[in-house]
Design an enzyme around this catalytic site. Structure first.
Site, mmCIF file in Angstrom:
data_model
loop_
_atom_site.group_PDB
_atom_site.id
_atom_site.type_symbol
_atom_site.label_atom_id
_atom_site.label_comp_id
_atom_site.label_asym_id
_atom_site.label_seq_id
_atom_site.Cartn_x
_atom_site.Cartn_y
_atom_site.Cartn_z
ATOM 1 N N CYS A 47 0.760 -1.258 0.003
ATOM 2 C CA CYS A 47 0.040 -0.088 0.016
ATOM 3 C C CYS A 47 0.813 1.442 -0.101
ATOM 4 O O CYS A 47 2.047 1.033 0.173
ATOM 5 C CB CYS A 47 -0.915 0.007 1.121
ATOM 6 S SG CYS A 47 -1.891 -1.194 1.484
ATOM 7 N N HIS A 65 1.026 5.866 -0.889
ATOM 8 C CA HIS A 65 0.258 7.179 -1.260
ATOM 9 C C HIS A 65 0.896 7.840 -2.395
ATOM 10 O O HIS A 65 2.264 7.614 -2.211
ATOM 11 C CB HIS A 65 0.440 8.093 -0.097
ATOM 12 C CG HIS A 65 -0.204 7.509 1.157
ATOM 13 N ND1 HIS A 65 0.460 6.956 2.244
ATOM 14 C CD2 HIS A 65 -1.660 7.534 1.563
ATOM 15 C CE1 HIS A 65 -0.134 6.636 3.305
ATOM 16 N NE2 HIS A 65 -1.680 7.068 2.915
ATOM 17 N N GLU A 124 9.042 -2.119 -0.716
ATOM 18 C CA GLU A 124 8.620 -3.037 0.016
ATOM 19 C C GLU A 124 8.959 -4.532 0.012
ATOM 20 O O GLU A 124 9.196 -5.326 0.877
ATOM 21 C CB GLU A 124 7.191 -2.963 0.408
ATOM 22 C CG GLU A 124 6.622 -1.709 0.921
ATOM 23 C CD GLU A 124 5.178 -1.740 1.466
ATOM 24 O OE1 GLU A 124 4.796 -2.934 1.785
ATOM 25 O OE2 GLU A 124 4.555 -0.766 1.507
ATOM 26 N N GLU A 133 -6.904 5.876 9.463
ATOM 27 C CA GLU A 133 -6.891 5.679 7.904
ATOM 28 C C GLU A 133 -8.059 6.400 7.326
ATOM 29 O O GLU A 133 -9.318 6.146 7.998
ATOM 30 C CB GLU A 133 -6.943 4.349 7.685
ATOM 31 C CG GLU A 133 -5.434 3.651 7.896
ATOM 32 C CD GLU A 133 -4.394 3.756 7.145
ATOM 33 O OE1 GLU A 133 -4.696 4.512 5.853
ATOM 34 O OE2 GLU A 133 -3.302 3.406 7.181
ATOM 35 N N GLU A 174 -9.134 7.068 3.424
ATOM 36 C CA GLU A 174 -8.764 6.942 2.207
ATOM 37 C C GLU A 174 -9.590 6.774 0.981
ATOM 38 O O GLU A 174 -10.462 5.978 1.155
ATOM 39 C CB GLU A 174 -7.394 6.025 2.178
ATOM 40 C CG GLU A 174 -6.439 6.070 3.299
ATOM 41 C CD GLU A 174 -4.886 5.424 2.950
ATOM 42 O OE1 GLU A 174 -3.998 5.851 3.662
ATOM 43 O OE2 GLU A 174 -5.096 4.119 2.682
#
Length: 192
Positions: free
Chosen positions: A70, A72, A90, A117, A119
């Site tokens: 995940c 941004h 990651e 969160e 989002e």
């Protein structure tokens, strides 16, 4: 505060239109500010999906199982560019051909860290073979496992506290690809 917590994210309204910017840290402080995010699902040719157990040092939902990665995008950054950056950071995987399969809008409070969160989460998928190389960063990932979607659905119902709160919605977008997209919109490639 980590360097990544100081990065800017794009604040959005409920339709995904940009309305401003804030740091990652500020956007996750109570009450949470709606911002653009992405969740990547790596799907094996046999349909299984890769889950990662988030590292213990994560500031939101540590040690919970979630999708492959995940993150941004920076304000104005293309989703594929941001997602491939995080796949590399990651999991040591990138670049991949990614397809957006929907948007998952959610809000969840982490009871352990107090972070929020909130989002507008673009769900991206890519095909990835289970025997292909993966080099997880231990500061990001505690463990990995492949699981069939039906088994994951069962486990999400049985033990939801083991999983990140966005995972059920992300899985729903994978299983129902046009959910969350404008009416009759096809899956759309987002490039590499």
């Amino acid at each position: 505060m980590s360097v990544r917590e100081s990065h800017l994210v794009e604040l959005v309204d409920v339709t995904g239109n940009a309305v401003g910017e804030a740091s990652v840290a500020d956007s996750h402080r109570s009450p949470g500010r709606l911002h653009r995010a992405f969740s990547v699902l790596l799907v094996a040719p046999d349909g299984r999906i890769l889950l990662q157990q988030r590292a213990a040092v994560k500031t939101r939902f540590p040690l919970r199982w979630a999708n492959a990665c995940c993150g941004h995008p920076l304000p104005g950054q293309p989703l594929a560019e941001a997602a491939n950056r995080r796949l590399g950071e990651e999991l040591g995987v990138a670049p991949l051909e990614l397809t957006e399969v929907g948007v998952h809008l959610y809000q969840a409070a982490d009871p352990d860290t107090g972070r929020i969160e909130h989002e507008y989460d673009h769900v991206l998928r890519a095909t990835y073979a289970p025997d292909a190389p993966i080099s997880p960063d231990p500061t990001e990932v505690a463990d990995l496992r492949w699981i069939a979607p039906d088994d994951l659905l069962t486990d999400l119902e049985r033990e939801p506290q083991r999983y990140a709160p966005w995972l059920a919605g992300v899985l729903d977008r994978l299983l129902h690809p046009t959910t969350g997209l404008p009416a009759q919109a096809p899956e759309r490639p987002v490039g590499r």
